[in-house]
Enzyme design. Sequence first.
Site, mmCIF file in Angstrom:
data_model
loop_
_atom_site.group_PDB
_atom_site.id
_atom_site.type_symbol
_atom_site.label_atom_id
_atom_site.label_comp_id
_atom_site.label_asym_id
_atom_site.label_seq_id
_atom_site.Cartn_x
_atom_site.Cartn_y
_atom_site.Cartn_z
ATOM 1 N N ASN A 251 -40.083 70.291 18.878
ATOM 2 C CA ASN A 251 -39.486 69.932 20.182
ATOM 3 C C ASN A 251 -38.016 69.593 19.872
ATOM 4 O O ASN A 251 -37.734 68.676 19.097
ATOM 5 C CB ASN A 251 -40.230 68.707 20.720
ATOM 6 N N CYS B 109 -44.721 69.191 23.008
ATOM 7 C CA CYS B 109 -44.419 68.175 24.020
ATOM 8 C C CYS B 109 -45.381 67.014 23.768
ATOM 9 O O CYS B 109 -46.601 67.159 23.923
ATOM 10 C CB CYS B 109 -44.596 68.750 25.428
ATOM 11 N N CYS C 79 -40.737 60.791 26.828
ATOM 12 C CA CYS C 79 -40.597 61.906 25.881
ATOM 13 C C CYS C 79 -41.098 61.430 24.525
ATOM 14 O O CYS C 79 -40.371 60.771 23.778
ATOM 15 C CB CYS C 79 -39.148 62.375 25.788
ATOM 16 N N GLY C 80 -42.339 61.765 24.238
ATOM 17 C CA GLY C 80 -42.978 61.266 23.022
ATOM 18 C C GLY C 80 -42.301 61.749 21.753
ATOM 19 O O GLY C 80 -42.022 60.961 20.837
ATOM 20 N N ARG D 171 -41.399 70.765 32.230
ATOM 21 C CA ARG D 171 -40.568 70.543 33.416
ATOM 22 C C ARG D 171 -39.114 70.368 32.967
ATOM 23 O O ARG D 171 -38.822 69.575 32.058
ATOM 24 C CB ARG D 171 -41.054 69.259 34.112
HETATM 25 N N1 LIG Z 1 -40.815 66.752 25.271
HETATM 26 C C1 LIG Z 1 -41.229 65.562 25.860
HETATM 27 C C2 LIG Z 1 -41.376 65.500 27.341
HETATM 28 C C3 LIG Z 1 -40.043 65.651 28.004
HETATM 29 C C4 LIG Z 1 -39.968 65.367 29.452
HETATM 30 C C5 LIG Z 1 -40.557 66.406 30.324
HETATM 31 N N2 LIG Z 1 -39.964 67.698 30.225
HETATM 32 C C6 LIG Z 1 -40.482 65.896 31.759
HETATM 33 O O1 LIG Z 1 -39.538 66.220 32.507
HETATM 34 O O2 LIG Z 1 -41.390 65.173 32.148
HETATM 35 C C7 LIG Z 1 -42.325 64.861 25.101
HETATM 36 O O3 LIG Z 1 -42.382 65.052 23.876
HETATM 37 O O4 LIG Z 1 -43.050 64.057 25.668
#
Ligand SMILES: N[C@@H](CCC[C@H](N)C(=O)O)C(=O)O
EC number: 5.1.1.7
Length: 291
Positions: free
Chosen positions: A17, A227, A79-80, A219
Amino acid sequence: MSALANHAFAKMNGIGNEIVVVDMRDSAGKVTPDDARAVASAEGGVPYDQLMVLQKPRLDGTEAFISIYNNDGSEAGACGNGMRCVVRQIFGKSGQTTATFETAAGLLNAWQGPAADLYTVDMGAPKFGWQDIPLAEEFRDTRYIELQIGPIDKPILHSPSVVSMGNPHAIFWVDDVNAYDLERFGPLLENHPIFPERANITLAHIVDREHITMRTWERGAGLTRACGSAACATAVAAARLKRTDRKVEMTLPGGKLGIEWRERDDHVLMTGTATFEYEGNFDPALFAPAG
Ligand SMILES: N[C@@H](CCC[C@H](N)C(=O)O)C(=O)O
């Protein structure tokens, strides 16, 4: 001029990521959605999935308030993978092994994992109520909701589980996560009217009670190699369906994450690596107005 011009950044990744970490705790400047988009997409920029901006702590006992930007400039509550990257940076510089942060989704604890290269983030408790996710209309049972794409009598993907991990997630259960064109279906589902704040879209396959494989369309960021919050949401959704145990190993295109949905407080713990790639300073030309 953007608050990011000439500012230092670290390019990192959380099992693939793509993450950029910027420590702005000493600065009064504010990052705008335009700044975030410019970093990701301007020529000479630093392409990323999420930009993690550390700001001055607002609460005693926290290291920072963290704003999380997707590469389209939108903000996310969680965002983990990005959090593990932040934690690695903080622990590496200070020698600490535990820390508390604040994000738009609330407080979040993190600590050095069971091995030196592992970091655990307490992602908090999942939410299942349709208004919490949020959905545009009432669904009493969010373990499966009525949603499908493809022909009405032969849907391609259907009946996802939905969960909030501080951000909205929909999980479609499939036999083979690689058998679907996620680049095509992801944007359609992310922007489906049932999700008023859009959603992260995951394809997941339950291998056995302790193993799940998954792929995610994020998203605001698109196809990703990992993710973290989607891994948490998927693990929780599978356990809620009684198809897995509460402690599972998740296999994502970029690597593996350990997820535990802790019984005693309902919190979801995510453990994995975080990789440092390089550091630099943002070129002010990235933020120059066009024309
Ligand atoms: N990559 C992330 C999540 C990032 C946020 C996501 N795109 C959103 O808009 O909710 C993770 O590792 O959690």
